[in-house]
Design an enzyme around this catalytic site. Structure first.
Site, PDB file in Angstrom:
ATOM      1  N   THR A  45      31.964  81.794 -16.244  1.00  0.00           N
ATOM      2  CA  THR A  45      33.375  81.822 -15.828  1.00  0.00           C
ATOM      3  C   THR A  45      33.929  83.234 -15.664  1.00  0.00           C
ATOM      4  OG1 THR A  45      33.989  81.653 -18.157  1.00  0.00           O
ATOM      5  CG2 THR A  45      33.978  79.595 -16.899  1.00  0.00           C
ATOM      6  N   ARG A  60      33.529  77.633 -21.311  1.00  0.00           N
ATOM      7  CA  ARG A  60      34.469  76.728 -21.998  1.00  0.00           C
ATOM      8  C   ARG A  60      35.704  76.477 -21.150  1.00  0.00           C
ATOM      9  NH1 ARG A  60      35.087  80.594 -26.960  1.00  0.00           N
ATOM     10  NH2 ARG A  60      34.972  81.941 -25.119  1.00  0.00           N
ATOM     11  N   ASN A  87      23.425  83.921 -20.922  1.00  0.00           N
ATOM     12  CA  ASN A  87      24.332  85.049 -20.721  1.00  0.00           C
ATOM     13  C   ASN A  87      25.577  84.970 -21.603  1.00  0.00           C
ATOM     14  OD1 ASN A  87      25.874  87.151 -19.002  1.00  0.00           O
ATOM     15  ND2 ASN A  87      27.093  85.286 -18.764  1.00  0.00           N
ATOM     16  N   TYR A  97      28.159  92.986 -34.010  1.00  0.00           N
ATOM     17  CA  TYR A  97      27.803  92.737 -32.603  1.00  0.00           C
ATOM     18  C   TYR A  97      26.400  93.283 -32.343  1.00  0.00           C
ATOM     19  CZ  TYR A  97      27.638  92.860 -27.536  1.00  0.00           C
ATOM     20  OH  TYR A  97      27.236  92.682 -26.225  1.00  0.00           O
ATOM     21  N   GLY A 154      24.060  98.419 -20.413  1.00  0.00           N
ATOM     22  CA  GLY A 154      24.958  99.352 -21.113  1.00  0.00           C
ATOM     23  C   GLY A 154      26.372  98.965 -20.711  1.00  0.00           C
ATOM     24  N   THR A 196      33.766  94.288 -17.398  1.00  0.00           N
ATOM     25  CA  THR A 196      33.994  92.853 -17.191  1.00  0.00           C
ATOM     26  C   THR A 196      35.176  92.503 -18.101  1.00  0.00           C
ATOM     27  OG1 THR A 196      32.515  92.344 -19.025  1.00  0.00           O
ATOM     28  CG2 THR A 196      31.499  92.439 -16.844  1.00  0.00           C
ATOM     29  N   GLU A 197      35.252  91.255 -18.543  1.00  0.00           N
ATOM     30  CA  GLU A 197      36.303  90.924 -19.520  1.00  0.00           C
ATOM     31  C   GLU A 197      35.838  91.209 -20.951  1.00  0.00           C
ATOM     32  OE1 GLU A 197      37.818  86.964 -18.802  1.00  0.00           O
ATOM     33  OE2 GLU A 197      38.158  87.416 -16.705  1.00  0.00           O
TER      34      GLU A 197
HETATM   35  P1  NDP Z   1      32.856  88.383 -20.110  1.00  0.00           P
HETATM   36  O1  NDP Z   1      33.800  88.288 -21.245  1.00  0.00           O
HETATM   37  O2  NDP Z   1      33.382  88.777 -18.790  1.00  0.00           O
HETATM   38  O3  NDP Z   1      32.057  86.991 -19.947  1.00  0.00           O
HETATM   39  C1  NDP Z   1      31.585  86.294 -21.052  1.00  0.00           C
HETATM   40  C2  NDP Z   1      31.212  84.884 -20.624  1.00  0.00           C
HETATM   41  O4  NDP Z   1      30.668  84.201 -21.764  1.00  0.00           O
HETATM   42  C3  NDP Z   1      32.410  84.077 -20.144  1.00  0.00           C
HETATM   43  O5  NDP Z   1      32.039  83.330 -19.030  1.00  0.00           O
HETATM   44  C4  NDP Z   1      32.721  83.167 -21.313  1.00  0.00           C
HETATM   45  O6  NDP Z   1      33.236  81.926 -20.828  1.00  0.00           O
HETATM   46  C5  NDP Z   1      31.324  82.944 -21.886  1.00  0.00           C
HETATM   47  N1  NDP Z   1      31.372  82.507 -23.274  1.00  0.00           N
HETATM   48  C6  NDP Z   1      31.813  83.197 -24.352  1.00  0.00           C
HETATM   49  N2  NDP Z   1      31.755  82.424 -25.443  1.00  0.00           N
HETATM   50  C7  NDP Z   1      31.261  81.219 -25.043  1.00  0.00           C
HETATM   51  C8  NDP Z   1      30.991  80.000 -25.708  1.00  0.00           C
HETATM   52  N3  NDP Z   1      31.204  79.854 -27.017  1.00  0.00           N
HETATM   53  N4  NDP Z   1      30.487  78.969 -24.998  1.00  0.00           N
HETATM   54  C9  NDP Z   1      30.256  79.091 -23.666  1.00  0.00           C
HETATM   55  N5  NDP Z   1      30.514  80.226 -22.981  1.00  0.00           N
HETATM   56  C10 NDP Z   1      31.011  81.260 -23.664  1.00  0.00           C
HETATM   57  O7  NDP Z   1      31.729  89.405 -20.590  1.00  0.00           O
HETATM   58  P2  NDP Z   1      30.353  89.873 -19.888  1.00  0.00           P
HETATM   59  O8  NDP Z   1      30.174  89.239 -18.579  1.00  0.00           O
HETATM   60  O9  NDP Z   1      30.324  91.338 -19.977  1.00  0.00           O
HETATM   61  O10 NDP Z   1      29.314  89.303 -20.951  1.00  0.00           O
HETATM   62  C11 NDP Z   1      28.182  88.535 -20.580  1.00  0.00           C
HETATM   63  C12 NDP Z   1      27.040  88.888 -21.511  1.00  0.00           C
HETATM   64  O11 NDP Z   1      26.687  90.242 -21.312  1.00  0.00           O
HETATM   65  C13 NDP Z   1      27.343  88.762 -23.002  1.00  0.00           C
HETATM   66  O12 NDP Z   1      26.226  88.210 -23.652  1.00  0.00           O
HETATM   67  C14 NDP Z   1      27.555  90.203 -23.446  1.00  0.00           C
HETATM   68  O13 NDP Z   1      27.273  90.380 -24.814  1.00  0.00           O
HETATM   69  C15 NDP Z   1      26.551  90.889 -22.562  1.00  0.00           C
HETATM   70  N6  NDP Z   1      26.732  92.312 -22.364  1.00  0.00           N
HETATM   71  C16 NDP Z   1      27.884  92.814 -21.831  1.00  0.00           C
HETATM   72  C17 NDP Z   1      28.020  94.170 -21.626  1.00  0.00           C
HETATM   73  C18 NDP Z   1      29.276  94.795 -21.107  1.00  0.00           C
HETATM   74  O14 NDP Z   1      29.441  96.019 -21.271  1.00  0.00           O
HETATM   75  N7  NDP Z   1      30.151  94.046 -20.443  1.00  0.00           N
HETATM   76  C19 NDP Z   1      26.916  95.091 -21.945  1.00  0.00           C
HETATM   77  C20 NDP Z   1      25.776  94.458 -22.534  1.00  0.00           C
HETATM   78  C21 NDP Z   1      25.688  93.122 -22.703  1.00  0.00           C
HETATM   79  P3  NDP Z   1      34.401  81.065 -21.514  1.00  0.00           P
HETATM   80  O15 NDP Z   1      35.346  82.017 -22.173  1.00  0.00           O
HETATM   81  O16 NDP Z   1      34.991  80.298 -20.363  1.00  0.00           O
HETATM   82  O17 NDP Z   1      33.705  80.170 -22.467  1.00  0.00           O
HETATM   83  C1  8X3 Z   2      28.047  95.656 -24.620  1.00  0.00           C
HETATM   84  C2  8X3 Z   2      27.843  97.114 -24.470  1.00  0.00           C
HETATM   85  O1  8X3 Z   2      27.901  99.332 -25.736  1.00  0.00           O
HETATM   86  O2  8X3 Z   2      29.847  97.905 -25.913  1.00  0.00           O
HETATM   87  O3  8X3 Z   2      26.940  95.000 -25.142  1.00  0.00           O
HETATM   88  O4  8X3 Z   2      27.840  97.334 -27.039  1.00  0.00           O
HETATM   89  S1  8X3 Z   2      28.396  97.942 -25.845  1.00  0.00           S
END
Ligand code: NDP
Ligand code: 8X3
Length: 277
Positions: A34, A57, A111, A177, A208, A212-213
């Site tokens: 989402t 969700r 993801n 985290y 890294g 995003t959100e």
């Molecule tokens: P966002 O917050 O933009 O997206 C997170 C997504 O995860 C949303 O779609 C949210 O959907 C979903 N989500 C969270 N909790 C749940 C749940 N309990 N059940 C189902 N879906 C869930 O963040 P990112 O796109 O950045 O994050 C995606 C992945 O990338 C994560 O695993 C994050 O740890 C990882 N990551 C992100 C980085 C960054 O810098 N942005 C760097 C490294 C890793 P909804 O709220 O609708 O459930």
């Molecule tokens: C998300 C990147 O550096 O904030 O996993 O942990 S950081």
């Protein structure tokens, strides 16, 4: 008459001999579609003609995304609204696709994930710790537990886990985290060794800083604090990661990317970012 006979035979094969796979493009199951990286991956795979199962969700966002993907790319999309932290919800949702054309999942993209708070460990909140561990670790396991047997049965599949630079090193105030993403790193390695004999590939992509959100969630809606994280350098986007995920998923059967750390060019380590401010 002849055509009718041919149609009947074809329907028989499609229904009973699982030849339906020929009639369906490759299927990718994306958790957390989402927003951010997951949403960008949904678009990237849709553009490449995949059939896509999307999860999150937020039901309204999911159904908007479903319509958008169908209209824009003319592909098959299935929305499964569930919380990865709740194993009953995970099982009930995934059970609805068992025995349908959607069960032949080629790629599982784990993801869904989040970070909550940025405090020294002695000041961390229990509820934040529970939420991160329940989502990033247990949620990934719950979803995988339902889908791995389907892949094992077909002797093929590809699991792609979104880890993080936080799973490779620990940074100030990142504590739980980082621990949850170190667990994703270990689970990815464990999956790779255990699933090898079943012909299932396992890839971990570790981004890294990606805008995003993610930081809005980490700072609990404080947009100003979130924006500050990405000030003074060009962060990754969800699309950057999505291109890499698609690339990793389209390699020939004998090739696999085990583990990939992808950072913005301005980032040398989790807390070493060359900012021009
Ligand atoms: P966002 O917050 O933009 O997206 C997170 C997504 O995860 C949303 O779609 C949210 O959907 C979903 N989500 C969270 N909790 C749940 C749940 N309990 N059940 C189902 N879906 C869930 O963040 P990112 O796109 O950045 O994050 C995606 C992945 O990338 C994560 O695993 C994050 O740890 C990882 N990551 C992100 C980085 C960054 O810098 N942005 C760097 C490294 C890793 P909804 O709220 O609708 O459930
Ligand atoms: C998300 C990147 O550096 O904030 O996993 O942990 S950081």
């Amino acid at each position: 008459m002849l055509f009718k006979k041919f149609k009947l035979i074809l329907e028989f094969y499609v229904k009973h001999l699982k030849l339906r796979i020929i009639l369906m493009s490759k299927i990718v199951f994306i958790t957390g579609a989402t927003s951010g990286i997951g949403e960008a991956c949904a678009h990237k795979f849709a553009e490449a003609g995949y059939s896509i199962i999307i999860n999150g969700r937020r039901k309204e966002r999911l159904s908007n995304l479903e319509s958008q993907l169908k209209n824009q790319y003319n592909i098959k999309v299935k929305s499964l609204t569930f919380d990865v932290r709740d194993n009953n919800e995970v099982c009930d949702a995934i059970d609805t696709i068992i025995g349908t054309e959607w069960e032949n999942i080629d790629i599982l993209l784990n993801n869904a994930g989040l970070s909550l708070g940025l405090n020294p460990i002695n000041e961390g909140l229990l509820e934040d710790w529970d939420n991160m561990i329940d989502t990033n670790v247990k949620g990934l396991l719950y979803v995988s537990k339902k889908i791995m047997p389907l892949m094992v049965e077909r002797k093929k599949g590809h699991i792609i886990n979104i880890g993080s630079i936080a799973g490779k090193e620990v940074y100030l105030k990142g504590n739980v985290y980082c621990a949850s993403k170190h667990a994703v790193d270990a689970i990815s390695k464990a999956m790779r060794v255990d699933l090898l004999q079943h012909g299932i590939k396992v890839t971990q992509i570790c981004p890294g800083a990606a805008e995003t959100e993610f930081s809005i969630v980490r700072f609990k809606g404080n947009k100003e604090a979130a924006d500050k994280v990405y000030e003074g350098f060009k962060p990754l986007t969800g699309e950057d990661i999505a291109s890499i995920v698609l690339f990793a998923s389209q390699l020939p059967p004998h090739v696999n990317i085990n583990d990939l750390l992808v950072v913005p060019a301005a980032q040398a380590a989790a807390s070493i970012i060359n900012k021009d401010i």
